[in-house]
Design an enzyme around this catalytic site. Structure first.
Site, mmCIF file in Angstrom:
data_model
loop_
_atom_site.group_PDB
_atom_site.id
_atom_site.type_symbol
_atom_site.label_atom_id
_atom_site.label_comp_id
_atom_site.label_asym_id
_atom_site.label_seq_id
_atom_site.Cartn_x
_atom_site.Cartn_y
_atom_site.Cartn_z
ATOM 1 N N ASP A 64 26.729 -22.893 -17.022
ATOM 2 C CA ASP A 64 25.815 -23.249 -18.215
ATOM 3 C C ASP A 64 26.487 -24.025 -19.235
ATOM 4 O O ASP A 64 26.313 -24.123 -20.411
ATOM 5 C CB ASP A 64 24.826 -22.669 -18.606
ATOM 6 C CG ASP A 64 23.448 -23.213 -19.212
ATOM 7 O OD1 ASP A 64 23.508 -24.478 -19.289
ATOM 8 O OD2 ASP A 64 22.627 -22.375 -19.978
ATOM 9 N N PHE A 69 13.785 -16.628 -23.524
ATOM 10 C CA PHE A 69 13.600 -15.096 -23.580
ATOM 11 C C PHE A 69 13.329 -14.692 -24.902
ATOM 12 O O PHE A 69 12.545 -13.359 -24.861
ATOM 13 C CB PHE A 69 15.168 -14.769 -23.367
ATOM 14 C CG PHE A 69 15.983 -15.310 -24.674
ATOM 15 C CD1 PHE A 69 16.101 -14.566 -25.739
ATOM 16 C CD2 PHE A 69 16.662 -16.733 -24.244
ATOM 17 C CE1 PHE A 69 16.721 -15.149 -26.840
ATOM 18 C CE2 PHE A 69 17.432 -17.267 -25.558
ATOM 19 C CZ PHE A 69 17.508 -16.401 -26.614
HETATM 20 P P1 ADP Z 1 19.603 -19.666 -24.155
HETATM 21 O O1 ADP Z 1 19.886 -19.077 -22.775
HETATM 22 O O2 ADP Z 1 18.078 -19.462 -24.481
HETATM 23 O O3 ADP Z 1 20.103 -21.106 -24.211
HETATM 24 P P2 ADP Z 1 21.546 -18.914 -26.007
HETATM 25 O O4 ADP Z 1 22.425 -17.762 -25.809
HETATM 26 O O5 ADP Z 1 22.273 -20.287 -25.813
HETATM 27 O O6 ADP Z 1 20.243 -18.813 -25.175
HETATM 28 O O7 ADP Z 1 21.007 -18.788 -27.419
HETATM 29 C C1 ADP Z 1 20.372 -19.680 -28.115
HETATM 30 C C2 ADP Z 1 20.579 -20.066 -29.526
HETATM 31 O O8 ADP Z 1 20.755 -18.781 -30.470
HETATM 32 C C3 ADP Z 1 22.076 -20.817 -29.590
HETATM 33 O O9 ADP Z 1 21.940 -21.877 -29.639
HETATM 34 C C4 ADP Z 1 22.392 -20.321 -31.194
HETATM 35 O O10 ADP Z 1 21.842 -21.275 -31.937
HETATM 36 C C5 ADP Z 1 22.043 -18.776 -31.254
HETATM 37 N N1 ADP Z 1 23.145 -17.938 -30.889
HETATM 38 C C6 ADP Z 1 23.070 -17.266 -29.851
HETATM 39 N N2 ADP Z 1 24.178 -16.783 -29.563
HETATM 40 C C7 ADP Z 1 24.771 -16.648 -30.954
HETATM 41 C C8 ADP Z 1 25.743 -16.028 -31.552
HETATM 42 N N3 ADP Z 1 26.732 -14.963 -30.873
HETATM 43 N N4 ADP Z 1 25.999 -16.358 -32.885
HETATM 44 C C9 ADP Z 1 25.303 -17.156 -33.646
HETATM 45 N N5 ADP Z 1 24.321 -17.798 -33.120
HETATM 46 C C10 ADP Z 1 23.975 -17.491 -31.738
HETATM 47 MG MG MG Z 2 22.019 -21.890 -24.606
#
Ligand code: ADP
Ligand code: MG
Length: 613
Positions: free
Chosen positions: A457, A345
């Site tokens: 997931d 994204f």
């Molecule tokens: P995707 O759907 O691409 O897997 P994620 O929601 O898992 O997206 O987020 C990708 C990365 O961003 C995570 O692996 C983490 O490193 C960072 N990240 C996402 N949300 C947070 C958060 N709330 N706090 C800190 N880091 C975050």
């Molecule tokens: Mg993820």
């Protein structure tokens, strides 16, 4: 200490010698028939009651200072279970080997001991007052932190109990006892100048008697040569029941006049990091607005999840809640250049969000520019799902912000993904720490299951850490809210799916439920206990399906306790109907977590090493 025997079927709790003999009689008096019960005297100690040649034998099992367990004169073992296993192979001084456990009838729960109740209330009161929690949040804090709080309480609880008067002189103690009515058994405790020594001052027949309380080499307290206890408050509770050498038993206490509230319910002892009563948060914000969340080892005072700013929702304050809207004002958001991570994204950046009364650290998921409608919808769906969830072990959404990009603003979990963290720190993080974190994931998943949401997931990469002892589930990009009377979600088409984490029914029938999340939880456990290894090594997604259908499963990771591998295997039950739900999974991992929290890290690691992988 949490009870290391609570899960054993032949453990009866706090029953008397006579009752133990009664159970053994009912079970037939065979040679080597045995049961385990709680020892009244030392916190965490047990008694092994057994039969040989129609005679009863009772062996006290002491918990030693280093956390091991031993029968006097015998070898040390890391837990009561291991001790019993040992004596089932080798009598080593006992009347005979342990041959047959005398299991509790299914209707009989282990009998709580006199200290269990007091302990439970103390833990509850301590958490309630120190962190100012109520309701569900209080219950969750108790479930996840009982072992830590108990450890704190064991050593410091007396300091806040009304009968404890601190380092006052003998003369002052007498004058406090002589003031007002002087019933027999009126008492107080004071600290002596000598290290580790205390005195108990007691009125009997209008005269004050003083008794010296000493700590032995193992750290146990006793009055003269009386019964030994691990803590002062236990000693006092015991002396309320039995004089045990004193001239009279303890009855009412003289409340310490210097104590602010001499409450009936035990007030919480001072937190080692310096908080007293009332809501205090460990983290203070520094000038650039970020909250320092110490992570890693070497911190003597462990930071509990409740000490952080993200244990409760930032909207738990009614004043903040009043202004809550899903769409946030851009002017209240500072977006930093630091990237926390990235995905299809776009990227995730760190930032600060200004609320009415406070500023909070946030993680901002930014949608790439030039994005398509479908992706925007996906992010809005993710926001709407997260908006409905509020649990300490789930990353909360603060809101969305539409400006230079569409942004999903979330609570910050600065420790990053669990798999990366464990992989980088494999030599420092003990297995018990992994159990603790996976227990928290189970708490979060139990909440999702109860709310009828499927995550779809769950994986170690999507478990984020606030700090070494605090985990939150994140990434709700694939999640679905089920309708009230649905138990599963049927995907219309297959997509870019994390196949290695998916249960057979997801792949075969595109059917997703909390039970399929349980399967993913098993895989996540495997990743965690293998310290961030990739599941199913070199296999490709579709090969994994064949592997599973052949009845094969991943092997036990080298440092994984057998109990935890067993749990993974139940999560990988082929038929979803037969798979446990998260209520069961959480109970199972909690029981194991409490049982190991009673041991030292070293003994656990030792045990893990001798267990063949
Ligand atoms: P995707 O759907 O691409 O897997 P994620 O929601 O898992 O997206 O987020 C990708 C990365 O961003 C995570 O692996 C983490 O490193 C960072 N990240 C996402 N949300 C947070 C958060 N709330 N706090 C800190 N880091 C975050
Ligand atoms: Mg993820």
């Amino acid at each position: 200490m949490p009870n290391a025997a609570a899960h054993l079927p032949f453990y009866y709790g706090s029953i008397s010698r006579v009752d133990a003999e009664e159970h053994l009689k009912l079970a037939g008096m065979a040679d080597g028939l045995f049961l385990l019960r709680q020892c009244f005297r030392n916190l965490g100690g047990y008694v092994l009651s057994m039969v040989h040649k129609l005679q009863f034998y009772h062996y006290p099992i002491e918990r030693q200072m280093n956390g091991t367990y031993a029968i006097a004169g015998g070898k040390a073992h890391c837990g009561p279970e291991e001790l019993c296993e040992f004596y089932s192979k080798d009598a080593d001084g006992l009347c005979c080997t342990l041959r047959k456990p005398c299991n509790r009838p299914s209707s009989l729960e282990p009998q709580p001991g006199i200290f269990d109740n007091i302990r439970e209330n103390m833990v509850r009161e301590y958490i309630r007052q120190t962190w100012n929690l109520e309701g569900e949040t209080l219950e969750l804090a108790i479930i996840s932190q009982a072992p830590q709080v108990e450890k704190l309480l064991a050593t410091t609880a007396h300091e806040k109990l009304p009968w404890y008067h601190g380092a006052i002189t003998r003369e002052l103690a007498e004058s406090r006892l002589y003031s007002g009515a002087q019933p027999d058994g009126k008492f107080l405790m004071r600290q002596k100048t000598e290290k580790g020594a205390y005195a108990l001052s007691l009125i009997y027949g209008k005269t004050v008697y003083h008794y010296l309380i000493k700590q032995d080499k193992a750290g146990k307290y006793s009055v003269e040569e009386g019964t030994k206890f691990d803590t002062l408050w236990q000693l006092v509770e015991y002396l309320k029941l039995k004089p045990d050498g004193l001239i009279y038993y303890l009855k009412e206490s003289t409340p310490n006049p210097e104590m602010p509230t001499a409450a009936v319910a035990p007030a919480p002892p001072a937190h080692p990091s310096g908080f007293g009563q009332g809501p205090r948060r460990f983290a203070s914000q520094n000038s650039d607005g970020y909250t320092p969340e110490p992570i890693g080892l070497g911190n003597k005072t462990r930071i509990l999840p409740m000490d952080t700013l993200c244990y409760e929702s930032p909207y738990s304050d009614p004043e903040e809640l009043k202004n809550r809207k899903l769409f946030l004002k851009r002017s209240n958001l500072i977006v930093d250049e630091v990237e926390l991570g990235s995905g299809n994204f776009g990227c995730v950046k760190r930032g600060v969000y200004r609320m009415k009364k406070k500023q909070i650290d946030v993680a901002i998921k930014m949608l790439k520019s030039g994005n398509e409608r479908a992706e925007r919808d996906d992010m809005m769906k993710e926001a709407q799902i997260m908006h409905q969830l509020d649990n300490p072990h789930i990353v909360r959404v603060i809101g969305v912000c539409e400006a230079e990009a569409l942004m999903l603003v979330m609570e910050m979990a600065s420790g990053g993904p669990l798999n990366k963290f464990l992989n980088a720190k494999k030599d420092e993080i003990p297995v018990s720490n992994v159990v603790e974190l996976m227990h928290q994931v189970a708490i979060g998943m139990k909440y999702l299951e109860e709310k009828n949401f499927v995550h779809r997931d769950l994986a170690a990469r999507n478990v984020l850490l606030v700090n070494q002892h605090y985990a939150k589930i994140s990434d709700f990009g694939l999640s679905k809210a089920l309708a009230a009377d649905d138990s599963y979600y049927m995907a219309k088409t297959t997509g870019k799916w994390p196949l290695k984490w998916y249960a057979p029914e997801c792949i075969l029938f595109r059917k997703f439920s909390s039970k399929s999340d349980v399967w993913s939880y098993g895989i996540t456990m495997w990743e965690a206990f293998s310290y961030g290894q990739k599941p199913y090594k070199k296999m490709k997604g579709p090969e994994v399906m064949t592997f599973i259908e052949e009845g094969k499963r991943m092997e036990i990771p080298p440092r994984c306790p057998p109990e935890m591998y067993k749990l993974m295997q139940t999560c990988w039950t082929f038929k979803w109907e037969d798979r446990p739900d998260f209520v069961t999974v959480e109970t199972l991992i909690r029981t194991y977590y409490y049982s190991i929290a009673a041991r030292t890290e070293e003994t656990l690691e030792e045990r893990v090493q001798i267990t063949p992988a």
